[in-house]
Design a protein around this motif. Sequence first.
Motif, PDB file in Angstrom:
ATOM      1  N   SER A 101      75.671  37.739 -13.869  1.00 32.41           N
ATOM      2  CA  SER A 101      74.922  37.148 -12.768  1.00 32.41           C
ATOM      3  C   SER A 101      73.429  37.352 -13.027  1.00 32.41           C
ATOM      4  O   SER A 101      73.036  38.245 -13.758  1.00 32.41           O
ATOM      5  CB  SER A 101      75.319  37.753 -11.423  1.00 32.41           C
ATOM      6  OG  SER A 101      74.971  39.107 -11.389  1.00 32.41           O
ATOM      7  N   ASP A 108      74.200  22.028  -9.783  1.00 28.30           N
ATOM      8  CA  ASP A 108      75.367  21.207 -10.101  1.00 28.30           C
ATOM      9  C   ASP A 108      75.593  21.112 -11.610  1.00 28.30           C
ATOM     10  O   ASP A 108      74.960  20.332 -12.295  1.00 28.30           O
ATOM     11  CB  ASP A 108      75.188  19.815  -9.491  1.00 28.30           C
ATOM     12  CG  ASP A 108      76.451  18.992  -9.590  1.00 28.30           C
ATOM     13  OD1 ASP A 108      77.543  19.587  -9.579  1.00 28.30           O
ATOM     14  OD2 ASP A 108      76.331  17.762  -9.693  1.00 28.30           O
ATOM     15  N   ARG A 145      78.357  28.955 -12.087  1.00 29.40           N
ATOM     16  CA  ARG A 145      79.575  28.894 -11.291  1.00 29.40           C
ATOM     17  C   ARG A 145      79.282  28.861  -9.799  1.00 29.40           C
ATOM     18  O   ARG A 145      79.940  28.163  -9.049  1.00 29.40           O
ATOM     19  CB  ARG A 145      80.466  30.112 -11.572  1.00 29.40           C
ATOM     20  CG  ARG A 145      80.989  30.183 -12.939  1.00 29.40           C
ATOM     21  CD  ARG A 145      81.913  29.023 -13.164  1.00 29.40           C
ATOM     22  NE  ARG A 145      82.438  29.082 -14.501  1.00 29.40           N
ATOM     23  CZ  ARG A 145      83.660  28.775 -14.803  1.00 29.40           C
ATOM     24  NH1 ARG A 145      84.479  28.377 -13.894  1.00 29.40           N
ATOM     25  NH2 ARG A 145      84.042  28.831 -16.053  1.00 29.40           N
ATOM     26  N   ASP A 146      78.304  29.662  -9.391  1.00 27.99           N
ATOM     27  CA  ASP A 146      78.042  29.791  -7.962  1.00 27.99           C
ATOM     28  C   ASP A 146      76.621  30.293  -7.769  1.00 27.99           C
ATOM     29  O   ASP A 146      76.063  30.945  -8.657  1.00 27.99           O
ATOM     30  CB  ASP A 146      79.040  30.774  -7.343  1.00 27.99           C
ATOM     31  CG  ASP A 146      78.971  30.795  -5.823  1.00 27.99           C
ATOM     32  OD1 ASP A 146      78.503  29.798  -5.237  1.00 27.99           O
ATOM     33  OD2 ASP A 146      79.384  31.796  -5.220  1.00 27.99           O
ATOM     34  N   HIS A 190      74.112  31.915  -4.469  1.00 29.46           N
ATOM     35  CA  HIS A 190      73.938  32.252  -3.056  1.00 29.46           C
ATOM     36  C   HIS A 190      72.621  32.997  -2.904  1.00 29.46           C
ATOM     37  O   HIS A 190      72.113  33.580  -3.856  1.00 29.46           O
ATOM     38  CB  HIS A 190      75.126  33.041  -2.502  1.00 29.46           C
ATOM     39  CG  HIS A 190      75.540  34.193  -3.346  1.00 29.46           C
ATOM     40  ND1 HIS A 190      76.351  34.055  -4.437  1.00 29.46           N
ATOM     41  CD2 HIS A 190      75.242  35.509  -3.281  1.00 29.46           C
ATOM     42  CE1 HIS A 190      76.551  35.230  -4.998  1.00 29.46           C
ATOM     43  NE2 HIS A 190      75.881  36.126  -4.317  1.00 29.46           N
ATOM     44  N   GLU A 201      75.729  33.124 -10.277  1.00 26.81           N
ATOM     45  CA  GLU A 201      76.851  33.580 -11.091  1.00 26.81           C
ATOM     46  C   GLU A 201      76.991  32.658 -12.297  1.00 26.81           C
ATOM     47  O   GLU A 201      77.009  31.439 -12.149  1.00 26.81           O
ATOM     48  CB  GLU A 201      78.152  33.558 -10.282  1.00 26.81           C
ATOM     49  CG  GLU A 201      78.102  34.364  -9.009  1.00 26.81           C
ATOM     50  CD  GLU A 201      77.950  35.844  -9.256  1.00 26.81           C
ATOM     51  OE1 GLU A 201      78.521  36.346 -10.230  1.00 26.81           O
ATOM     52  OE2 GLU A 201      77.236  36.497  -8.482  1.00 26.81           O
TER      53      GLU A 201
END
Length: 170
Positions: free
Chosen positions: A84, A103, A130-131, A133, A142
């Motif tokens: 991360s 994206d 992947r992600d 936040h 991530e």
Amino acid sequence: MAKIVAFEVRKEFTEQHSSAELVGLIRVTPADGGAPILLCTHPVTRFSVDPLAYGIMSRGARYDFMAVRFQLPDSSKDELPQTSMEMDNIDPAVVEAVRSSIDRARLDLETVMSSRPNDVIERFPNMEVRDAHWTDDVVSIEIAYESLATTPLVKHRMTVGVFPALRTVG
């Protein structure tokens, strides 16, 4: 398996009064094929005074400094390397940039020594976001390699670009 590291790099790691430090280089390639974003983790060289800009030149490319923290990807026996990346949420433009490029962006992570910016110590190419936040203080992204469990036709994707360790096989 032990990593092969150049003698000069090992010497700089172990010297008592070495000013060299490990610098992370991050290349973010947006999914839409736009120009890559080049970031580094340490302000090695001042590029300009107005506006104030720091970064590092590596292999002819300018990597701009951003207060980014990441660890080198870890891997276990059962899963692909993942990590991360965190940065301080000090500017609304950071969250806006993450939202616009999250994206399916691709990341290349590399490490170099500040005294030898053209010699790559470790490389993790073609990782994907992947992600992401964020909170009021920190933006966290991530990063991992593409999962083989959910990918059809895996055998056609077994290339050196996806799996760098294939260089040493055979």
